[in-house]
Design a protein around this motif. Structure first.
Motif, PDB file in Angstrom:
ATOM      1  N   ILE A  73       0.623  -1.131   0.166  1.00 16.59           N
ATOM      2  CA  ILE A  73      -0.034   0.092   0.242  1.00 16.59           C
ATOM      3  C   ILE A  73       0.965   1.354  -0.384  1.00 16.59           C
ATOM      4  O   ILE A  73       0.330   2.247  -0.828  1.00 16.59           O
ATOM      5  CB  ILE A  73      -1.270   0.063   1.388  1.00 16.59           C
ATOM      6  CG1 ILE A  73      -1.950   0.903   1.110  1.00 16.59           C
ATOM      7  CG2 ILE A  73      -0.492  -0.030   2.354  1.00 16.59           C
ATOM      8  CD1 ILE A  73      -2.971   0.631   1.628  1.00 16.59           C
ATOM      9  N   GLU A  74       1.960   1.263   0.451  1.00 14.88           N
ATOM     10  CA  GLU A  74       2.725   2.469   0.577  1.00 14.88           C
ATOM     11  C   GLU A  74       3.368   2.991  -0.072  1.00 14.88           C
ATOM     12  O   GLU A  74       3.511   3.447  -1.491  1.00 14.88           O
ATOM     13  CB  GLU A  74       4.108   2.109   2.297  1.00 14.88           C
ATOM     14  CG  GLU A  74       3.686   3.358   2.937  1.00 14.88           C
ATOM     15  CD  GLU A  74       3.029   4.115   3.129  1.00 14.88           C
ATOM     16  OE1 GLU A  74       3.240   5.050   2.301  1.00 14.88           O
ATOM     17  OE2 GLU A  74       2.338   4.253   3.388  1.00 14.88           O
ATOM     18  N   ALA A  75       4.234   1.974  -1.448  1.00 13.31           N
ATOM     19  CA  ALA A  75       4.496   1.953  -2.760  1.00 13.31           C
ATOM     20  C   ALA A  75       3.219   2.680  -3.481  1.00 13.31           C
ATOM     21  O   ALA A  75       3.535   2.919  -5.013  1.00 13.31           O
ATOM     22  CB  ALA A  75       5.216  -0.133  -3.780  1.00 13.31           C
ATOM     23  N   ALA A  76       1.684   2.279  -3.689  1.00 12.74           N
ATOM     24  CA  ALA A  76       1.506   2.082  -3.947  1.00 12.74           C
ATOM     25  C   ALA A  76       1.203   3.861  -3.875  1.00 12.74           C
ATOM     26  O   ALA A  76       1.269   5.061  -4.896  1.00 12.74           O
ATOM     27  CB  ALA A  76      -0.545   1.713  -3.786  1.00 12.74           C
ATOM     28  N   ARG A  77       0.810   4.250  -3.105  1.00 14.16           N
ATOM     29  CA  ARG A  77       0.500   5.594  -2.798  1.00 14.16           C
ATOM     30  C   ARG A  77       2.039   6.331  -2.941  1.00 14.16           C
ATOM     31  O   ARG A  77       1.393   7.343  -3.425  1.00 14.16           O
ATOM     32  CB  ARG A  77       0.500   5.710  -0.710  1.00 14.16           C
ATOM     33  CG  ARG A  77      -0.033   7.513  -0.443  1.00 14.16           C
ATOM     34  CD  ARG A  77      -0.155   6.740   1.047  1.00 14.16           C
ATOM     35  NE  ARG A  77      -1.513   6.408   1.659  1.00 14.16           N
ATOM     36  CZ  ARG A  77      -1.964   5.391   2.427  1.00 14.16           C
ATOM     37  NH1 ARG A  77      -0.886   5.174   3.287  1.00 14.16           N
ATOM     38  NH2 ARG A  77      -2.633   5.134   2.746  1.00 14.16           N
TER      39      ARG A  77
END
Lengths: 345, 283
Positions: free
Chosen positions: A226-230
């Motif tokens: 989710i962090e990478a996506a953000r």
């Protein structure tokens, strides 16, 4: 101090060593890693062959038709569940949402004089709203999906019971359109319902969206990291909210299929839907940790559950042993998922 | 090794020359790709940035070094929209910009390779290269069915990797989690180099890598520079910094202890300045 490395440098000895050392088991691991639906497909094929050998009635069109009809509702709900689990979430309110949507469409048409088509649309809208509310709570209040849907499971169930007064609506009280999905017809030797065909179409559409659109890709990215996506600029909250809403839409739609299958709209329908959909998703090779899996696996997973039920019944196995077999399947499926995730180049 | 006289021994003119005087000599912002002026950022009582000035010139590799907590990450975040400075100005190509989010900086042509790399491990290389800016197919398949141009993106991803001389990764359909640390880094760097139009920021790109893979990443930095894109390299690793940097911005205690070049100072002197053992003088 080393200077720049030759870009065309061949793989190091260690890398070549790693390539040569692939055992047959590692090849299987790699194959499953790139095609997660393969393991449920193998299980289904092997199970069907085994059940047919034990009792040839298993392979008869009549038996297969019944399995398909039984599978349709859970498979449809499991499609929505798959979307949510792919984002590393979980939906415990899946059954409650479908039942609420079903009770709304049935009661509106039967008791409030709302035209069948409109009642149907309102019911689907209620399901969608339930999903949207789950999504809002997950994204705005940052609550874990497990907690949100555990809460809304009770809330939606209670609303459904309060609204319907706990009473069922019979087939004859409902306009024809609400019973439409139960329409039976024959394809060759198979006797199917319209619901089965519609659910198959739904699965195809959602599978297409997941694999071919950026929404699908973002959904996987959000569940994966989710962090990478953000960081790459994906609007994570918007994706999550849309996933829960689409899942709600699918549950609302499935309510229609459920009326066709059950012949009535009862508050006690599909009591086991939560665990059954999660079972189908997990057996189908979708990871509970998000980011990997898909619709094809889920449909296979749902088919496996019902093929086991029917096959073991035809084999004369005790009811409780069937439950036990499904339990073993779940644990094996998750173990395989854990093993696949350890794959190395 | 040249001796480093204490600051108090410097004439005012010398102090000016090395940026310790007041006011310091600063580049005209119209000549720089990026400039920060008087950047201040505080976190409660903690001073993250204490009026820092920084310049990035066209085609250069600017290293930002500093001890833990010296403010190098805060500086980079303030320049790329990840943090909004309390005070100060940021100029991109001479025009003042106010980035509110990393996406603002990205739309302006600034690409950052984060320490975490920001890649989705289960997705393949091509998907990661285009993550968040996928291309759709032309015609109704793209506009109506919203289908992704998977083949085009895959081809372009392969082309980008080849342009940067990354030969160890050939199959763009490989999931990123099956790659080695260096290969993952290469994917993230290739993505940044492909989409950046102004400059690329690399945050500790070699921290987790072995010697050989570090060499490959340094080579990538040279390749990006050869493409004409300036690079800001945040690093702890003195040998790496001295190998690729044109200028070195030394962050210290939220401020800037000076800007040196690999020619003017040795790594040992740089460490001394970084840790405050000596203050800066021109070598």
């Amino acid at each position: 101090m080393t200077t720049s490395v030759e870009p065309q440098a061949p793989a190091s000895a260690a890398e070549q060593f790693a390539l040569r050392q692939q055992s047959p088991l590692q090849r299987v691991q790699h194959l499953l890693h790139s095609h997660p639906a393969l393991s449920p497909l193998m299980v289904l094929i092997v199970a069907c062959i085994a059940f047919t050998i034990i009792n040839p009635r298993f392979a008869q069109p009549a038996t297969i038709s019944i399995i398909l009809q039984q599978t349709a509702v859970i498979a449809a709900l499991a499609i929505g569940q798959t979307l949510i689990i792919l984002t590393a979430g979980i939906d415990l309110a899946v059954g409650a949402t479908a039942i609420l949507a079903m009770l709304v469409m049935a009661n509106l048409a039967a008791n409030n004089g709302v035209p069948g088509g409109l009642a149907l649309l309102i019911g689907i809208a209620v399901g969608t709203a339930c999903g949207f509310l789950n999504g809002l709570l997950v994204t705005r209040l940052n609550l874990p999906p497990f907690i949100v849907t555990l809460g809304t499971l009770s809330i939606y169930t209670a609303i459904g019971l309060l609204y319907s007064g706990g009473a069922s609506v019979g087939r004859n009280q409902m306009p024809p359109i609400l019973n439409l999905m139960g329409t039976r017809f024959a394809i060759g030797p198979f006797r199917l319902t319209l619901g089965v065909i519609i659910v198959a179409l739904l699965a195809a559409v959602v599978a297409f969206i997941l694999s071919q659109t950026s929404w699908g890709r973002h959904l996987y990215a959000v569940g994966d990291d989710i962090e990478a996506a953000r960081l790459v600029g994906i609007q994570v909250d918007r994706v999550l909210l849309s996933v829960y809403t689409v899942a709600g839409l699918i549950y609302g739609f499935t309510a229609w299929v459920l009326i066709g299958r059950a012949g009535t709209a009862s508050p006690n329908a599909i009591v086991g839907a939560n665990l059954e959909t999660i079972t189908a998703v997990v057996i189908g090779g979708t990871s509970l940790f998000g980011g990997r899996g898909g619709i094809v696996g889920t449909i296979l997973g749902a088919l496996i559950v019902y093929a086991f039920n029917t096959g073991l019944a035809l084999a004369g196995v005790d009811d409780q042993l069937r439950v036990l077999a499904i339990g073993v399947l779940i644990i094996v499926a998750v173990s395989i998922d854990q093993w696949i995730r350890k794959v190395k180049a | 090794m040249t001796t480093i006289p204490p600051t108090s021994d410097l004439t005012e003119e010398e102090k000016d020359k090395v940026g310790l005087g007041n006011p310091p000599i600063l580049a005209d912002t119209s000549e720089t790709v990026l400039s920060g002026r008087g950047l201040i950022k505080t976190f409660g009582r903690v001073v993250g940035l204490d009026g820092v000035d920084v310049d990035l010139f066209p085609g250069e590799v600017l290293a930002v070094i500093g001890d833990n907590g010296a403010g190098k990450s805060t500086l980079i975040k303030a320049l790329t929209g990840a943090l909004i400075p309390d005070s100060g100005h940021v100029y991109l190509d001479g025009n003042e910009v106010h980035f509110k989010t990393p996406q603002d900086a990205r739309s302006a042509g600034i690409e950052t390779v984060y320490q975490t790399l920001a890649v989705a491990p289960a997705l393949d290389i091509a998907a990661n290269m285009f993550l968040g800016r996928e291309r759709r197919r032309s015609g109704p398949l793209g506009s109506v069915l919203r289908m992704l141009d998977k083949k085009g993106m895959k081809d372009d991803a392969g082309q980008s990797m080849a342009n940067l001389g990354i030969a160890t990764v050939q199959n763009m359909s490989q999931a990123v989690e099956t790659l080695s640390g260096g290969q993952r880094q290469a994917v993230a760097v290739a993505r940044a180099a492909t989409f950046a139009t102004k400059f690329v920021v690399l945050d500790e790109p070699t921290a987790a890598l072995g010697v050989k893979e570090t060499g490959q990443v340094l080579n990538l930095i040279q390749q990006i520079k050869a493409k004409g894109l300036p690079v800001i390299l945040i690093s702890h690793n003195m040998p790496n910094v001295f190998e690729v940097a044109d200028r070195i911005h030394i962050a210290r205690l939220g401020g800037c202890a000076g800007v040196i070049t690999p020619k003017s100072h040795t790594p040992t002197e740089a460490v001394a300045i970084m840790t405050g053992a000596t203050t800066l003088a021109k070598g």
